[in-house]
Design a protein around this motif. Sequence first.
Motif, mmCIF file in Angstrom:
data_model
loop_
_atom_site.group_PDB
_atom_site.id
_atom_site.type_symbol
_atom_site.label_atom_id
_atom_site.label_comp_id
_atom_site.label_asym_id
_atom_site.label_seq_id
_atom_site.Cartn_x
_atom_site.Cartn_y
_atom_site.Cartn_z
ATOM 1 N N THR A 91 0.836 -1.197 0.000
ATOM 2 C CA THR A 91 0.000 0.000 0.000
ATOM 3 C C THR A 91 0.876 1.255 0.000
ATOM 4 O OG1 THR A 91 -0.096 0.231 2.417
ATOM 5 C CG2 THR A 91 -1.682 -1.279 1.388
ATOM 6 N N LEU A 92 0.220 2.402 -0.079
ATOM 7 C CA LEU A 92 0.952 3.670 -0.081
ATOM 8 C C LEU A 92 1.714 3.912 1.217
ATOM 9 C CD1 LEU A 92 -1.607 6.088 -1.772
ATOM 10 C CD2 LEU A 92 0.651 5.482 -2.638
ATOM 11 N N GLN A 93 1.240 3.323 2.317
ATOM 12 C CA GLN A 93 1.890 3.566 3.601
ATOM 13 C C GLN A 93 3.326 3.070 3.598
ATOM 14 O OE1 GLN A 93 0.751 5.409 6.139
ATOM 15 N NE2 GLN A 93 2.806 5.137 6.983
ATOM 16 N N GLU A 94 3.578 1.912 2.966
ATOM 17 C CA GLU A 94 4.955 1.406 2.910
ATOM 18 C C GLU A 94 5.829 2.292 2.024
ATOM 19 O OE1 GLU A 94 2.536 -1.765 1.787
ATOM 20 O OE2 GLU A 94 1.997 -0.604 3.535
ATOM 21 N N ILE A 95 5.234 2.842 0.963
ATOM 22 C CA ILE A 95 5.981 3.761 0.109
ATOM 23 C C ILE A 95 6.398 4.985 0.925
ATOM 24 C CG2 ILE A 95 5.887 5.207 -1.953
ATOM 25 C CD1 ILE A 95 5.884 2.244 -2.552
ATOM 26 N N LYS A 96 5.481 5.473 1.743
ATOM 27 C CA LYS A 96 5.803 6.617 2.596
ATOM 28 C C LYS A 96 6.946 6.274 3.548
ATOM 29 C CE LYS A 96 3.696 9.878 5.841
ATOM 30 N NZ LYS A 96 2.453 10.290 6.534
ATOM 31 N N THR A 97 6.917 5.068 4.104
ATOM 32 C CA THR A 97 7.986 4.634 5.011
ATOM 33 C C THR A 97 9.322 4.597 4.280
ATOM 34 O OG1 THR A 97 6.449 3.310 6.334
ATOM 35 C CG2 THR A 97 8.789 2.753 6.491
ATOM 36 N N LEU A 98 9.327 4.051 3.071
ATOM 37 C CA LEU A 98 10.564 3.969 2.297
ATOM 38 C C LEU A 98 11.097 5.359 1.974
ATOM 39 C CD1 LEU A 98 9.710 1.058 -0.194
ATOM 40 C CD2 LEU A 98 11.147 0.948 1.847
ATOM 41 N N VAL A 99 10.196 6.280 1.604
ATOM 42 C CA VAL A 99 10.628 7.644 1.268
ATOM 43 C C VAL A 99 11.200 8.347 2.485
ATOM 44 C CG1 VAL A 99 9.814 9.932 0.544
ATOM 45 C CG2 VAL A 99 9.048 7.893 -0.681
ATOM 46 N N GLU A 100 10.531 8.185 3.621
ATOM 47 C CA GLU A 100 10.985 8.868 4.843
ATOM 48 C C GLU A 100 12.363 8.380 5.287
ATOM 49 O OE1 GLU A 100 7.951 8.270 7.735
ATOM 50 O OE2 GLU A 100 6.701 9.918 7.007
ATOM 51 N N HIS A 101 12.640 7.081 5.132
ATOM 52 C CA HIS A 101 13.895 6.518 5.624
ATOM 53 C C HIS A 101 15.004 6.507 4.574
ATOM 54 C CE1 HIS A 101 11.174 4.988 8.740
ATOM 55 N NE2 HIS A 101 12.232 4.885 9.497
ATOM 56 N N LEU A 102 14.633 6.356 3.304
ATOM 57 C CA LEU A 102 15.641 6.122 2.266
ATOM 58 C C LEU A 102 15.706 7.222 1.213
ATOM 59 C CD1 LEU A 102 14.843 2.333 1.698
ATOM 60 C CD2 LEU A 102 16.542 3.318 3.249
ATOM 61 N N GLY A 103 14.724 8.111 1.196
ATOM 62 C CA GLY A 103 14.710 9.165 0.191
ATOM 63 C C GLY A 103 14.000 8.710 -1.092
ATOM 64 N N GLU A 104 13.660 9.683 -1.916
ATOM 65 C CA GLU A 104 12.899 9.399 -3.132
ATOM 66 C C GLU A 104 13.671 8.557 -4.138
ATOM 67 O OE1 GLU A 104 11.400 12.931 -4.907
ATOM 68 O OE2 GLU A 104 10.648 13.731 -3.021
#
Length: 526
Positions: free
Chosen positions: A295-308
């Motif tokens: 879901t989008l929530q995991e994408i948000k987690t990846l962006v917050e920790h690893l960057g775009e």
Amino acid sequence: MSEEILSDLPKPPEHLSDYAVDVWYKTGIQILKNGRLTESTLGNLQEICFWEEQKRQIRENLQGRYTAHQMELGSGNISSVNTSVLLTNFKAVQDEINDLRVMFGLKAELPEHISNTPEIPDEVFEYLPDDLRDCCDLIEDKRSRDTFLVMALPVLAFHIKNVISELSEGLYRTDYISYVVKSGARTDRDARRAADLAEVLRSHVADKSVPSLVQPQVSLKTHPKRIQKELFQNGGTAMIFEEYMNVAVKTASFDITFYADLIEKSSTRQPLSLTLENDQTRIVIPSVSVSLNGTLQEIKTLVEHLGEEHLTHYSFYLYESGDEWQSYRPTRSSRKLNDSIHSLSGKLFLLYETLSGRTGPIQIEPSGEQWEMIDETFAEKMRLIDELDLTQNLQIANERAVANTMKLISIFTVLRTHLEGQIDLRSSEVLTPRDTDVVAALWLTDTFMKHAIRMYQNLPAMRKQNYRGDRFNRFYGTLPALFDTPDAVEVATYLSIPERTANRYLSDLVDKNKLRKLKRGVYKKI
């Protein structure tokens, strides 16, 4: 004492626009049905009307249409308003609407970037290798069919060893990474079926009849030390298949730093350091095919920790998953699909055996005309990215999509050759793709890029903002792209921010280079 529930919807405030009045009645009736409308919550309904009017105006701006007030503020020339600023503003306003809707017991509206994404064209499926096409044709629902194919691609890639393709920057293997992103956490059984394409390979590995593999499928939910051990035992190769990525990222053992390093090193063909038992260190060149469903929530987690930039490694497919129940009752069609998947799984294992026994790689070499098709496709995509003024990371994704296209061409070419059985893959050194393989790969990549554009359009609102409190960020996010001080004060009012505080925020945003002051009392987002 509880407040009295209203039984009738009052007339809308006189200052509302015609559009906002429509929202008042449409949304107000829904709230009445939920029994949530009281005298004190009428103000919240008015807030929804205000934000919906703001959202409508942003939609108009994205189409290049501006109000007389905006034209006046921009002195008649506002063509330089950044598209990404408008998209960020749209998402922030939608968040305000959704918070209010949820308060009233209404369903949050889905982000538009995921609710209307394009399906994979039917022509792609017509051009797939026969057995793979047959499996897809047995799935009636188009989104389910798309999900099956997207999640099957890394599984197919894992079976195809000793195959390379060449770009100007070097040689590429077939390992592939895809990510299906849905609006909800419900899984799709056709995503799960994609993993069954490796069923025969897994059974032979379990019988220890495949000496080169100890565990073909690695789970992100296991301890990182175990993952590294299995990677080392497999010689750096692995298949990651997660149908519940939302569960994997919440697992205590999930090591997001190691995961990012694994994806990066596999995509760029760089050495990866593995820490084994007793802190022994081994170096491998990883070759990992990854199929994720989340879901989008995991994408948000990846962006917050690893960057775009981490997201540029994936081929994304986004869609709105329905809430309707899917019956588990077996049918003639479901049995036929299961049989077809098992049959293809057996053929993939034979392909894996054939290619693993080679002493050297097969090289996939498109013809000159096919290269022209590839170059024209990605030149057009780069022009679109420039015209929309989209993020630089999307340009990187577009460049990496060229390599992914070559991988797809390789997968389709080798699989088709194996299924037709007219060319001996044990001795062939070079294969030229058919035009159908190139076209199918290009159309698939084109679809993935359209979905990636939707993803990156939504990213500004995902970025983690730490430099100020939530109220400050909400104020900045919901400010229009071009506005004057009264506009800003009106936005602040609906966020319960005092006028003096709003003026201080404006000064701070100018100092932080978030706003440009065009003239006295007129601002533009940067």
